[in-house]
Structures are given as C-alpha cells and as structure tokens.
Design a protein around this motif. Structure first.
Motif, PDB file in Angstrom:
ATOM      1  N   LEU A  27       0.826  -1.201   0.000  1.00 11.15           N
ATOM      2  CA  LEU A  27       0.000   0.000   0.000  1.00 11.15           C
ATOM      3  C   LEU A  27       0.867   1.260   0.000  1.00 11.15           C
ATOM      4  N   ALA A  28       1.903   1.271   0.823  1.00 12.58           N
ATOM      5  CA  ALA A  28       2.799   2.431   0.901  1.00 12.58           C
ATOM      6  C   ALA A  28       3.470   2.695  -0.443  1.00 12.58           C
ATOM      7  N   GLN A  29       3.879   1.629  -1.129  1.00  6.31           N
ATOM      8  CA  GLN A  29       4.497   1.807  -2.445  1.00  6.31           C
ATOM      9  C   GLN A  29       3.511   2.395  -3.436  1.00  6.31           C
ATOM     10  N   GLU A  30       2.297   1.867  -3.451  1.00  4.13           N
ATOM     11  CA  GLU A  30       1.273   2.378  -4.370  1.00  4.13           C
ATOM     12  C   GLU A  30       0.999   3.856  -4.138  1.00  4.13           C
ATOM     13  N   LEU A  31       0.959   4.240  -2.868  1.00  3.58           N
ATOM     14  CA  LEU A  31       0.597   5.614  -2.510  1.00  3.58           C
ATOM     15  C   LEU A  31       1.793   6.538  -2.350  1.00  3.58           C
ATOM     16  N   GLU A  32       3.002   5.973  -2.477  1.00  2.00           N
ATOM     17  CA  GLU A  32       4.223   6.737  -2.261  1.00  2.00           C
ATOM     18  C   GLU A  32       4.183   7.454  -0.907  1.00  2.00           C
ATOM     19  N   ALA A  33       3.778   6.703   0.121  1.00  2.00           N
ATOM     20  CA  ALA A  33       3.599   7.263   1.462  1.00  2.00           C
ATOM     21  C   ALA A  33       4.883   7.212   2.274  1.00  2.00           C
ATOM     22  N   GLU A  34       4.959   8.100   3.256  1.00  2.00           N
ATOM     23  CA  GLU A  34       6.024   8.072   4.255  1.00  2.00           C
ATOM     24  C   GLU A  34       5.721   6.888   5.172  1.00  2.00           C
ATOM     25  N   VAL A  35       6.744   6.092   5.481  1.00  2.00           N
ATOM     26  CA  VAL A  35       6.518   4.864   6.244  1.00  2.00           C
ATOM     27  C   VAL A  35       7.276   4.894   7.571  1.00  2.00           C
ATOM     28  N   HIS A  36       6.569   4.496   8.622  1.00  2.00           N
ATOM     29  CA  HIS A  36       7.143   4.318   9.948  1.00  2.00           C
ATOM     30  C   HIS A  36       6.860   2.886  10.366  1.00  2.00           C
ATOM     31  N   VAL A  37       7.831   2.254  11.023  1.00  2.00           N
ATOM     32  CA  VAL A  37       7.659   0.896  11.533  1.00  2.00           C
ATOM     33  C   VAL A  37       7.799   0.952  13.043  1.00  2.00           C
ATOM     34  N   LEU A  38       6.862   0.310  13.736  1.00  2.00           N
ATOM     35  CA  LEU A  38       6.883   0.276  15.194  1.00  2.00           C
ATOM     36  C   LEU A  38       6.984  -1.164  15.676  1.00  2.00           C
ATOM     37  N   ALA A  39       7.973  -1.413  16.519  1.00  2.00           N
ATOM     38  CA  ALA A  39       8.099  -2.698  17.209  1.00  2.00           C
ATOM     39  C   ALA A  39       7.907  -2.433  18.693  1.00  2.00           C
ATOM     40  N   VAL A  40       7.016  -3.190  19.323  1.00  2.00           N
ATOM     41  CA  VAL A  40       6.718  -2.990  20.740  1.00  2.00           C
ATOM     42  C   VAL A  40       7.074  -4.247  21.515  1.00  2.00           C
ATOM     43  N   LEU A  41       7.881  -4.073  22.533  1.00  2.00           N
ATOM     44  CA  LEU A  41       8.170  -5.157  23.474  1.00  2.00           C
ATOM     45  C   LEU A  41       7.102  -5.059  24.554  1.00  2.00           C
ATOM     46  N   SER A  42       6.194  -6.023  24.548  1.00  2.00           N
ATOM     47  CA  SER A  42       5.069  -5.995  25.481  1.00  2.00           C
ATOM     48  C   SER A  42       5.543  -6.202  26.909  1.00  2.00           C
ATOM     49  N   ASN A  43       5.110  -5.339  27.795  1.00  2.00           N
ATOM     50  CA  ASN A  43       5.502  -5.482  29.194  1.00  2.00           C
ATOM     51  C   ASN A  43       4.675  -6.528  29.921  1.00  2.00           C
ATOM     52  N   SER A  44       3.700  -7.149  29.250  1.00  2.00           N
ATOM     53  CA  SER A  44       2.921  -8.210  29.901  1.00  2.00           C
ATOM     54  C   SER A  44       3.805  -9.406  30.202  1.00  2.00           C
ATOM     55  N   ALA A  45       4.846  -9.620  29.401  1.00  2.00           N
ATOM     56  CA  ALA A  45       5.786 -10.711  29.671  1.00  2.00           C
ATOM     57  C   ALA A  45       6.507 -10.469  30.989  1.00  2.00           C
ATOM     58  N   PRO A  57      19.220 -10.880  31.328  1.00  2.00           N
ATOM     59  CA  PRO A  57      19.636  -9.468  31.326  1.00  2.00           C
ATOM     60  C   PRO A  57      18.715  -8.610  30.453  1.00  2.00           C
ATOM     61  N   VAL A  58      18.365  -7.438  30.958  1.00  2.00           N
ATOM     62  CA  VAL A  58      17.478  -6.521  30.248  1.00  2.00           C
ATOM     63  C   VAL A  58      18.053  -6.156  28.889  1.00  2.00           C
ATOM     64  N   GLU A  59      19.365  -5.991  28.806  1.00  2.00           N
ATOM     65  CA  GLU A  59      19.992  -5.627  27.529  1.00  2.00           C
ATOM     66  C   GLU A  59      19.738  -6.701  26.476  1.00  2.00           C
ATOM     67  N   PHE A  60      19.757  -7.967  26.879  1.00  2.00           N
ATOM     68  CA  PHE A  60      19.521  -9.068  25.949  1.00  2.00           C
ATOM     69  C   PHE A  60      18.101  -9.007  25.402  1.00  2.00           C
ATOM     70  N   ILE A  61      17.139  -8.748  26.288  1.00  2.00           N
ATOM     71  CA  ILE A  61      15.741  -8.668  25.864  1.00  2.00           C
ATOM     72  C   ILE A  61      15.541  -7.473  24.940  1.00  2.00           C
ATOM     73  N   ASN A  62      16.074  -6.310  25.304  1.00  2.00           N
ATOM     74  CA  ASN A  62      15.961  -5.125  24.450  1.00  2.00           C
ATOM     75  C   ASN A  62      16.628  -5.349  23.103  1.00  2.00           C
ATOM     76  N   ASP A  63      17.821  -5.970  23.103  1.00  2.00           N
ATOM     77  CA  ASP A  63      18.525  -6.246  21.845  1.00  2.00           C
ATOM     78  C   ASP A  63      17.719  -7.182  20.961  1.00  2.00           C
ATOM     79  N   SER A  64      17.082  -8.193  21.552  1.00  2.00           N
ATOM     80  CA  SER A  64      16.267  -9.127  20.779  1.00  2.00           C
ATOM     81  C   SER A  64      15.098  -8.408  20.134  1.00  2.00           C
ATOM     82  N   ALA A  65      14.430  -7.578  20.926  1.00  2.00           N
ATOM     83  CA  ALA A  65      13.279  -6.849  20.401  1.00  2.00           C
ATOM     84  C   ALA A  65      13.701  -5.844  19.335  1.00  2.00           C
TER      85      ALA A  65
END
Length: 168
Positions: A27-45, A57-65
């Motif tokens: 869709l973004a290609q068709e519309l030539e839109a500005e694109v943002h990607v969001l990755a969320v590490l859920s705190n429910s875990a 280690p927190v750094e390992f989890i953040n790096d994975s996400a």
C-alpha cells in the motif's frame, strides 16, 4: 477516498506481523507514502513471567526486540522502501496509539491473530479497541489461516463477537 500520506506499520516478527508489514508495504508503495515501523516489546511478559524474565539481562531482551525492528526495516529496504523505525516497551495498544497520534499518521496497519472465542473470553482483556484510541484509519490484515487454526466446517469464518469496523 482518504489519502494516506503517512503510514505506521506495526511489526512484531510473528506471522501476523509479517502479513501486516507486507500488505502495508504494498500500500505504501502504491501511494508513495512516508513509512514508519513500530516494534513494541510488550511489558505483559514482565508481569506474567517475572521470575524467569528477571534472570535474563534486560539488555539481551531489548537487543532481541530491537533486532525484530531491524528485521522489519530490512524487509522494507529490500522492497525499496525507506522507513523510520521506532521501538517501545509497554502495552502494545498504548504504544501503537501513542505513536500513531504523535507521528500524525493517516493509517495504522496491524496484523490480526485469530483466537478462539474461549481464548478471547478467558483472557479477560478490557483494554478497549485500538480504533477508540487513534484518530486515523486502521487496516487490520488477515493472513491465510494456518494448519494450527483450521476453519470449522459449517461456520462463516466471521467472529460474531467482534463488532464490525466503522468507516467514516
């Protein structure tokens, strides 16, 4: 028909996330839109598995996400799409709505994970709908059903517990 100039693709590395990324990229290609990607590490875990998570280690989890976010950005780059990446920790509904409103996007693209009615009821979530938290359109992508989630013969495949999406 509304113009979608700025699109937020929500990507978590799952099958559903990959479908959202692919469909949103098309869709973004068709519309030539500005694109943002969001990755969320859920705190429910963190809440549900605090004993196990605290040993990692927190750094390992953040790096994975963050590697999930990088993977999404690389998939888009392979299609010739330049995108801005965003990473957040917290409740996905809160984070998606925050970034959608903060970035003033016209469209949010998310993948849908099919669940049974029992699983939906059992989860007991009362978070409200993403649609109630954003002021833009939301595209929910539906990938093909997997073998683990077969269609039941004699059903319409429509989830009667979910209200129809309103267009406005």
């Amino acid at each position: 028909m509304p113009t979608f100039n700025r699109i937020l693709l929500c990507y978590d590395g799952t099958l559903e996330g990959r479908h959202a990324l692919k469909d949103g990229a098309c869709l973004a290609q068709e519309l030539e839109a500005e694109v943002h990607v969001l990755a969320v590490l859920s705190n429910s875990a963190w809440v549900q598995g605090a004993d196990i998570i605290s040993a990692v280690p927190v750094e390992f989890i953040n790096d994975s996400a963050k590697s999930v976010l990088e993977e999404g950005l690389q998939k888009l780059a392979a299609r010739g799409i330049r995108a801005t990446g965003h990473f957040a920790v917290g409740d996905p509904l809160d984070q998606i709505s925050f970034f959608a409103n903060d970035l003033k996007v016209d469209l949010v693209v998310v993948g849908h994970r099919r669940t049974s009615r029992l699983a939906r009821w059992w989860s007991g979530k009362n978070d409200g709908l993403l649609l109630d938290r954003v002021s833009c359109s939301v595209l929910v992508t539906m990938g093909p059903e997997t073998e683990a989630q077969p269609a039941v013969a004699g059903t319409s495949g429509v989830d009667e517990t979910t209200p129809p999406v309103e267009h406005g």
